[in-house]
Structure formats: structure tokens, C-alpha cells
Design an enzyme around this catalytic site. Structure first.
Site, short mmCIF file in Angstrom:
data_model
loop_
_atom_site.label_atom_id
_atom_site.label_comp_id
_atom_site.label_asym_id
_atom_site.label_seq_id
_atom_site.Cartn_x
_atom_site.Cartn_y
_atom_site.Cartn_z
N TYR A 79 0.83 -1.21 0.00
CA TYR A 79 0.00 0.00 0.00
C TYR A 79 0.86 1.25 0.00
O TYR A 79 1.98 1.24 0.51
CB TYR A 79 -0.91 0.03 1.23
CG TYR A 79 -2.02 -0.97 1.25
CD1 TYR A 79 -2.37 -1.72 0.12
CD2 TYR A 79 -2.76 -1.18 2.41
CE1 TYR A 79 -3.40 -2.63 0.16
CE2 TYR A 79 -3.80 -2.10 2.46
CZ TYR A 79 -4.10 -2.83 1.33
OH TYR A 79 -5.13 -3.74 1.38
N LYS A 127 -22.20 7.54 -5.66
CA LYS A 127 -21.63 8.80 -6.14
C LYS A 127 -21.35 8.78 -7.64
O LYS A 127 -21.48 9.82 -8.31
CB LYS A 127 -20.37 9.16 -5.37
CG LYS A 127 -19.15 8.27 -5.61
CD LYS A 127 -17.96 8.78 -4.81
CE LYS A 127 -16.71 7.95 -5.05
NZ LYS A 127 -15.55 8.47 -4.27
#
Length: 347
Positions: free
Chosen positions: A53, A244
């Protein structure tokens, strides 16, 4: 917030886990620290990271997430207040920046990964160390079925467990888990640990959300009988289930910031249509699509902890607030109708 025991381990984790894969890419260090502070204020004690990450994975940012968590731990001194989880990457020759693209779940790679993670996290031990994806051929990341023609050399599970046993004995990690695993994989990990007296997996971190309920196909029973806890990731399907992108297809988020090749399964027409139907269901019952999707995960009997990610404290607040939403029987029945008609488009 309710605490849950992971598997047969002594780890007690909050039912909501703070996912951190935006830290260092979509979130600055200061923003990430604010999220960590707020999460603990709301009763979250579980933080999940990975050596690869933030996402999307890049050589320039790899390890930034763990470094940011490490600076927060050093600044706040709150190491004992959290259950800290991270992961070692499985084989992926395209990630040449992780040990030269020759990473696998063998002794050399796992030892190198653990030591690097401990240094970045500025801690002496990792509470839950997870195998990010298997060494062997297995259908993951949008693959819909097992392909025996894709078989490849792999590290035996017993060998990987032996390496992890040494790290537990050395005190570098406390407990272990798997991720992106199959029912066979979970059973084999348990079997090999019992045969060889090596650590038992406490958890499995797999994708689970309204558009991908494939965990219910066999893993639910397997994990119940083997006492392995599910950590559900991507509960909002990379933002599709927030609605969204229905309102604005160009809304800022992973699906617009990163190339379509990074997460094609979340861009399928069927996933978008499923998101539309779930959003309409949420509106009909006076809740946001986000609340519906997260309340679903939070309320499933087989989900030990749901991993939520956010790019702002406001989003994080909405995600945590959904923990108090109770889905009525008619809403659950309506969810199951949609699922029957559109089964796991985001698998």
C-alpha cells in the site's frame, strides 16, 4: 463498539476496522493521522495495512501507508491501543519494485517483508500478519472461475506456515491470517497447521459486499466450522455502492483517478446497474446507499469485522455511523430479491 474474537486467537477487534490503503496516495500524512485519531475516538481499535500500500501500487509510493501509520504511532504512543494488521504480498512479477518482482511466500521473502514492515511501522511486533494473496493458482481479483491451465509452481502451504511459526516464536508477529483465499485454501491451512503444529490462521480477508456475496457459496460454512473469522474488504465496491458515480460518473475516487485496468470488475455494466438498484432501495427506505451497503456487512453473522476506507474524516464518520443502522426484514428481503436477479456481478 462491539469487540469480536478473531478465530481461536486472543485478538479482540472492533467490528469496524480502519482500512488504510489510501494513506500516502489519496490521503496526506496529516489527513491519515486525523483519520486514525477519529477512528479511535469512535471505538475502533483495529487498523489494517499492507506492505504494497497505498493503491494503486507504484514503486514511488510503496510502503508509504505503513510509514504513515508508524509516524502516528511514534507521535501518539498509542501502539497498545490498537490491533495492528498488515500483509505480505504474494507473487506478482509485474510489481518489480517489491523484491525485484520475485516475491513469493517463502522464507527469504517473508522475512524480508516482516522486517521492512516492522521498521516502517516503528513497532516491535505485528498483531495480525496476513498473506495478501496465495502463492498458488487461484481465481481472485475478478476472475470468475478456477482455471487448471493456469497452474504454476508455488510455495507449499506447510512451508509458508513453518516460516510464520518461526516469526511467531521470535515475537515479530503474534497471529496469522490469509487473504483472497478459497474454501479449499482455508481448509488446507488449518489441516497443515494441525499436522505440523504450526500457527493456526485466525482470519481470512476477502472481498464482500452487496455486489459480491460469493463468500456465502462455501467459505461461510468452511470458516464457521474451522473457526476462521472473515474480515470483509471493499464493502462499498470501490465506491460504486455509495451511489456517487451514479450521480456523477466523473466523481473523484479510485474508479476515476486510477486506470480502468486497475479495477475492471467494479466497472462492469452489471455492477453499475446493481448499484443503481441498491441506491433506489436505500432511498425508498430513507437511508443513503452507503448506509445500506455498510449496514448489510455489519449485520451479517459471518463477518467479524468490516474494513472501511475513506479519503476524509466526513466520509469516515458516515461509514462508522452506519454501524448503528438496523436493516428491517423487508429491506433484507428486497436486497435478496436484487441479489437473486443480479448474483455477484462484482465478484
Amino acid at each position: 463498539m462491539k469487540k469480536i474474537q478473531l478465530g481461536t486467537s486472543d485478538l479482540q477487534v472492533s467490528a469496524v476496522c480502519l482500512g488504510t490503503m489510501t494513506f500516502g496516495e489519496q490521503n496526506s500524512e496529516a489527513e491519515a493521522h486525523s483519520q486514525l485519531d477519529y477512528a479511535l475516538e469512535r471505538g475502533i481499535n483495529f487498523v489494517d495495512a499492507a506492505e504494497m500500500y497505498p493503491v494503486m501500487p507504484r514503486a514511488e509510493t510503496q510502503g508509504a501507508t505503513e510509514r504513515i501509520i508508524g509516524t502516528w504511532l511514534k507521535k501518539t504512543g498509542r501502539r497498545n491501543d490498537i490491533v495492528l494488521a498488515t500483509k505480505v504480498a504474494g507473487p506478482n512479477p509485474n510489481m518489480t519494485w517489491i523484491r525485484g518482482g520475485k516475491n513469493n511466500l517463502d522464507a527469504a521473502n517473508i522475512h524480508a517483508a516482516v522486517d521492512a514492515s516492522l521498521q516502517r511501522l516503528q513497532t516491535d511486533t505485528i498483531d495480525l500478519y496476513q498473506l495478501h494473496w496465495p502463492s498458488r493458482n487461484v481465481p481472485i481479483f475478478g476472475q470468475l472461475s478456477f482455471n487448471p491451465n493456469a497452474e504454476r509452481p508455488c510455495i507449499p502451504i506447510a512451508e509458508t506456515l513453518d516460516v510464520l511459526a518461526g516469526l511467531v516464536k521470535a515475537g515479530k508477529i503474534r497471529h496469522i491470517g490469509v487473504s483472497n483465499e478459497s474454501a479449499w485454501g482455508v481448509s488446507e491451512f488449518v489441516k497443515q497447521s494441525e499436522l505440523h503444529g504450526t500457527p493456526r490462521i485466525a482470519s481470512i480477508q476477502n472481498g464482500y459486499h452487496l455486489a459480491n456475496r460469493s463468500f456465502e457459496g462455501a467459505l461461510d460454512e468452511t470458516c464457521f466450522r474451522e473457526q476462521v473469522s472473515l474480515l470483509a474488504y471493499s464493502p462499498l465496491a470501490f465506491g460504486q455502492l455509495t451511489g456517487k458515480y451514479l450521480t456523477d460518473p466523473n466523481a473523484s475516487g479510485r474508479l476515476t483517478l486510477f486506470p480502468p485496468t486497475w479495477s475492471p470488475r467494479y466497472l462492469r455494466t452489471s455492477v453499475i446497474e446493481a448499484a443503481r438498484r441498491y441506491a433506489a432501495l436505500a432511498a425508498a427506505h430513507g437511508m443513503t446507499p452507503t448506509a445500506l451497503a455498510l449496514a448489510w456487512c455489519y449485520s451479517r453473522w459471518f463477518v467479524a469485522s468490516t474494513i472501511i476506507g475513506a479519503t476524509s474524516v466526513a466520509q469516515l464518520k458516515e461509514n462508522i455511523d452506519a454501524y448503528s443502522v438496523v436493516l428491517q426484514d423487508d429491506v433484507i428481503a428486497a436486497i435478496n430479491v436484487i441479489h437473486a436477479e443480479m448474483t455477484n456481478p462484482g465478484q
